[in-house]
Enzyme design. Structure first.
Site, mmCIF file in Angstrom:
data_model
loop_
_atom_site.group_PDB
_atom_site.id
_atom_site.type_symbol
_atom_site.label_atom_id
_atom_site.label_comp_id
_atom_site.label_asym_id
_atom_site.label_seq_id
_atom_site.Cartn_x
_atom_site.Cartn_y
_atom_site.Cartn_z
ATOM 1 N N GLU A 1 20.700 -58.167 -59.830
ATOM 2 C CA GLU A 1 20.357 -59.188 -58.822
ATOM 3 C C GLU A 1 20.581 -60.530 -59.509
ATOM 4 O O GLU A 1 21.518 -61.247 -59.189
ATOM 5 C CB GLU A 1 18.898 -59.019 -58.372
ATOM 6 N N HIS B 1 15.337 -50.975 -48.728
ATOM 7 C CA HIS B 1 14.891 -51.974 -49.713
ATOM 8 C C HIS B 1 14.003 -52.992 -49.004
ATOM 9 O O HIS B 1 14.468 -54.004 -48.504
ATOM 10 C CB HIS B 1 16.121 -52.642 -50.353
ATOM 11 N N ASP C 1 14.506 -56.801 -48.014
ATOM 12 C CA ASP C 1 13.830 -57.190 -49.260
ATOM 13 C C ASP C 1 12.408 -57.689 -49.014
ATOM 14 O O ASP C 1 11.459 -56.916 -49.163
ATOM 15 C CB ASP C 1 14.665 -58.221 -50.038
HETATM 16 N N1 ADE Z 1 9.769 -58.098 -55.756
HETATM 17 C C1 ADE Z 1 9.857 -58.415 -54.460
HETATM 18 N N2 ADE Z 1 11.099 -58.802 -54.146
HETATM 19 C C2 ADE Z 1 11.831 -58.725 -55.290
HETATM 20 C C3 ADE Z 1 13.177 -58.988 -55.620
HETATM 21 N N3 ADE Z 1 14.056 -59.428 -54.735
HETATM 22 N N4 ADE Z 1 13.565 -58.811 -56.902
HETATM 23 C C4 ADE Z 1 12.692 -58.379 -57.817
HETATM 24 N N5 ADE Z 1 11.420 -58.116 -57.548
HETATM 25 C C5 ADE Z 1 10.982 -58.282 -56.297
HETATM 26 ZN ZN ZN Z 2 13.657 -56.217 -53.937
#
Ligand code: ADE
Ligand code: ZN
Length: 337
Positions: free
Chosen positions: A198, A19, A276
């Site tokens: 999230e 990710h 991320d």
């Molecule tokens: N694009 C980049 N990082 C992201 C995240 N953490 N959640 C959603 N879209 C993203």
């Molecule tokens: Zn992400």
């Protein structure tokens, strides 16, 4: 084993990253260098001023700055340089395999050809000693028609990406909005993942699984709010790609001590640790591992489990996956007791 020894073990262990948004690896210094190279005017006067703007209150406040940062990417060489810089950091953190997200719509909407985006990122992957594959992400704040059109534009490069994902603003854009485009991607034999749970509710995790038929959930930390769903995802072995520093920076959890990674593992879930958007959230893979090992009750067995999970959940041919798992097990077996 002392805490310092455990930190060393975690840093040196072989691992996979599942990710990482490549646009989120764009460091402020590279943003300024590319802005100058391409004659792009930035609204921030300096690297320091830009870095100071990295105080996010939620996902959207981050995304606004993240999309602005990506505006300096125009030429194939820009995409190559960004990706090569990330892969160097990954290699230094003992990342053996990485599955890189990219957001083509962020670039094609500015007139950058799909070919420029894909080729720049892909060539850097080919030139790296790290095993690296690509996952094309659709922006969920845009329409499904836009996603379908983006898929069509990407099809000439079908051999350069292994799957598709869904990212950007989660709340108000449930997975079912993208049912048709994911069905089409499934027919094309692409791997499927989606950000869910999230900021959004567990219901989004459920519809990502049932409607989009994804094979992994990106983030998914809110799953523990739904016990039946947690049990199902554990039973089915569907992995969660958890991003600890992202979660604290975007206020999903107030502080790392509050992070639920241990509870996710205790629930039997295939949780993994990932970065991320490392340039925005304070660090790459090992920064994320050290942050959780410093703040949560995690020990040596957790380290091995997290390293194994990262390869178990990877989209790799069985033989290659087993070779990486053997490497992890050999690494832990060779540690002094
Ligand atoms: N694009 C980049 N990082 C992201 C995240 N953490 N959640 C959603 N879209 C993203
Ligand atoms: Zn992400």
């Amino acid at each position: 084993m002392t805490n310092n020894q455990l930190r060393t073990v975690v840093q040196a262990m072989p691992k996979a990253e599942l990710h990482i948004h490549i646009e989120g690896s764009l460091e402020p210094e590279l943003i300024f260098a590319l802005a100058e190279r391409n004659g792009v005017q930035l609204t921030y006067p300096s690297v320091e001023a830009l870095r100071q703007a990295y105080a996010f209150k939620d996902l959207q406040s981050f995304l606004d700055i993240y999309y602005a940062g990506a505006s300096v990417l125009l030429k194939e060489q820009d995409f190559y340089d960004m990706t090569a810089a990330y892969l160097k950091k990954a290699a230094a953190d003992n990342v053996r395999h990485t599955e890189i997200f990219f957001d083509p719509q962020t670039h094609t909407a500015r007139g950058v050809p799909m070919e420029t985006v894909v080729n720049g990122i892909y060539k850097a992957c080919q030139d790296s000693p790290v095993s690296a594959t690509l996952i094309l992400c659709f922006l969920r704040h845009l329409s499904e028609e836009d996603a379908l059109e983006t898929l069509e534009q990407a099809l000439p490069f079908r051999d350069k990406f292994i799957g598709v994902g869904l990212d950007s603003s989660e709340v108000g854009h449930p997975p079912e909005k993208f049912a048709r485009v994911f069905a089409r991607c499934r027919d094309l034999g692409l791997h499927l993942v989606a950000h869910a749970g999230e900021e959004g509710p567990p219901a989004y995790i459920q519809s990502a699984l049932d409607v989009l038929k994804v094979e992994r959930i990106d983030h998914g930390v809110r799953i523990l709010e739904d016990r039946a769903l947690t049990e199902r995802v554990a039973r089915e072995g569907i992995a969660l790609t958890v991003c600890p520093l992202s979660n604290t920076k975007l206020r999903v959890f107030d502080q790392m001590q509050d992070h639920n990674l241990v509870q996710l593992l205790d629930a039997g879930l295939v949780a993994t640790v990932n970065s991320d958007d490392p340039a925005y959230f304070g660090g790459y893979m090992n920064d994320n591992f050290l942050a959780v090992f410093d703040s949560l009750p995690l020990g040596l067995s957790h380290a091995q489990r997290l390293a194994r999970n990262s390869f178990v959940a990877a989209f790799l041919p069985a033989e290659q996956k087993q070779a990486f798992l053997d490497e992890v097990d050999a690494y832990f077996a060779a540690l002094p007791v």
